[in-house]
Design a protein around this motif. Structure first.
Motif, PDB file in Angstrom:
ATOM      1  N   LYS A 100     -25.201-100.291  21.810  1.00 37.88           N
ATOM      2  CA  LYS A 100     -27.001 -99.912  21.560  1.00 37.88           C
ATOM      3  C   LYS A 100     -26.840 -99.807  23.676  1.00 37.88           C
ATOM      4  O   LYS A 100     -26.277-100.227  24.466  1.00 37.88           O
ATOM      5  CB  LYS A 100     -27.070-101.504  21.505  1.00 37.88           C
ATOM      6  CG  LYS A 100     -27.106-102.043  19.959  1.00 37.88           C
ATOM      7  CD  LYS A 100     -28.094-103.431  19.122  1.00 37.88           C
ATOM      8  CE  LYS A 100     -27.676-103.257  17.880  1.00 37.88           C
ATOM      9  NZ  LYS A 100     -27.599-104.084  17.245  1.00 37.88           N
ATOM     10  N   PRO A 101     -28.475 -98.895  23.493  1.00 38.75           N
ATOM     11  CA  PRO A 101     -28.534 -98.679  24.565  1.00 38.75           C
ATOM     12  C   PRO A 101     -29.380 -99.596  25.611  1.00 38.75           C
ATOM     13  O   PRO A 101     -30.119-100.528  24.656  1.00 38.75           O
ATOM     14  CB  PRO A 101     -29.521 -97.657  24.267  1.00 38.75           C
ATOM     15  CG  PRO A 101     -29.192 -97.388  22.946  1.00 38.75           C
ATOM     16  CD  PRO A 101     -28.407 -97.981  22.495  1.00 38.75           C
ATOM     17  N   GLN A 102     -28.702 -99.778  26.881  1.00 36.09           N
ATOM     18  CA  GLN A 102     -29.344-101.240  27.008  1.00 36.09           C
ATOM     19  C   GLN A 102     -30.840-100.422  28.376  1.00 36.09           C
ATOM     20  O   GLN A 102     -30.341 -99.752  29.354  1.00 36.09           O
ATOM     21  CB  GLN A 102     -28.875-102.219  27.637  1.00 36.09           C
ATOM     22  CG  GLN A 102     -28.241-102.404  26.576  1.00 36.09           C
ATOM     23  CD  GLN A 102     -26.860-103.363  27.528  1.00 36.09           C
ATOM     24  OE1 GLN A 102     -27.251-103.892  28.245  1.00 36.09           O
ATOM     25  NE2 GLN A 102     -26.355-104.414  26.904  1.00 36.09           N
ATOM     26  N   GLU A 103     -31.549-101.485  28.182  1.00 39.97           N
ATOM     27  CA  GLU A 103     -32.663-100.895  29.488  1.00 39.97           C
ATOM     28  C   GLU A 103     -31.828-101.299  30.668  1.00 39.97           C
ATOM     29  O   GLU A 103     -31.285-102.057  31.149  1.00 39.97           O
ATOM     30  CB  GLU A 103     -33.809-101.237  29.229  1.00 39.97           C
ATOM     31  CG  GLU A 103     -34.756-101.130  27.684  1.00 39.97           C
ATOM     32  CD  GLU A 103     -35.640 -99.896  28.624  1.00 39.97           C
ATOM     33  OE1 GLU A 103     -35.682 -99.803  29.454  1.00 39.97           O
ATOM     34  OE2 GLU A 103     -35.430 -99.600  27.238  1.00 39.97           O
ATOM     35  N   PRO A 104     -32.474-100.216  31.892  1.00 43.92           N
ATOM     36  CA  PRO A 104     -30.930-100.168  32.891  1.00 43.92           C
ATOM     37  C   PRO A 104     -32.411-101.610  34.261  1.00 43.92           C
ATOM     38  O   PRO A 104     -33.508-101.196  33.834  1.00 43.92           O
ATOM     39  CB  PRO A 104     -31.941 -99.045  33.915  1.00 43.92           C
ATOM     40  CG  PRO A 104     -32.276 -98.319  33.202  1.00 43.92           C
ATOM     41  CD  PRO A 104     -32.755 -98.783  32.104  1.00 43.92           C
ATOM     42  N   MET A 105     -32.198-102.037  34.550  1.00 41.11           N
ATOM     43  CA  MET A 105     -33.122-103.127  35.358  1.00 41.11           C
ATOM     44  C   MET A 105     -33.452-102.873  37.167  1.00 41.11           C
ATOM     45  O   MET A 105     -32.189-103.071  37.468  1.00 41.11           O
ATOM     46  CB  MET A 105     -32.155-104.635  35.690  1.00 41.11           C
ATOM     47  CG  MET A 105     -31.898-105.013  33.808  1.00 41.11           C
ATOM     48  SD  MET A 105     -33.137-105.976  33.330  1.00 41.11           S
ATOM     49  CE  MET A 105     -34.070-106.416  34.854  1.00 41.11           C
TER      50      MET A 105
END
Length: 114
Positions: free
Chosen positions: A80-85
């Motif tokens: 699952k793609p995760q939002e970059p922090m």
């Protein structure tokens, strides 16, 4: 009848239950792999080629013998793609005037002091 003669065991009334259980057990792995592909497609995840071939399908099957949605979510979690922090960039680029600090006074660089 004599005492030494064996009495044949009673045949089950409906043998389809045992046959159905065998078929479900045999095809549960294929069903789990197919449902994993469906879950991935619904989540917008593209699985690598041959991923399901190397996957242990018995881990995707729940206690009831049917594919488990929780196990499939765990298997797909790493895809699952995760939002970059990224930290907020204050004063850089298009965001120049949007400072979160309210006490900041804007100093005019206009020589005429308008």
């Amino acid at each position: 009848m004599s005492d030494t003669e064996q009495i044949p065991e009673a045949m089950p009334a409906d043998p389809s239950h045992s046959v159905r259980a065998e078929v479900e057990q045999e095809y549960a792995g294929r069903l789990a792999r197919a449902e994993l592909k469906v879950h991935a497609a619904q989540a917008g995840i593209s699985l690598p080629d041959g991923f399901t071939d190397y996957l242990d399908a018995s881990k995707l099957i729940g206690e009831d013998g049917k594919p488990s949605a929780d196990a499939m979510d765990k298997a797909l979690a790493s895809f699952k793609p995760q939002e970059p922090m990224f930290p907020a960039l204050i004063g850089a680029g298009h965001n120049r005037d949007g400072s979160p600090i309210p006490e900041r006074r804007r100093i005019s660089l206009d020589v005429r002091k308008r």
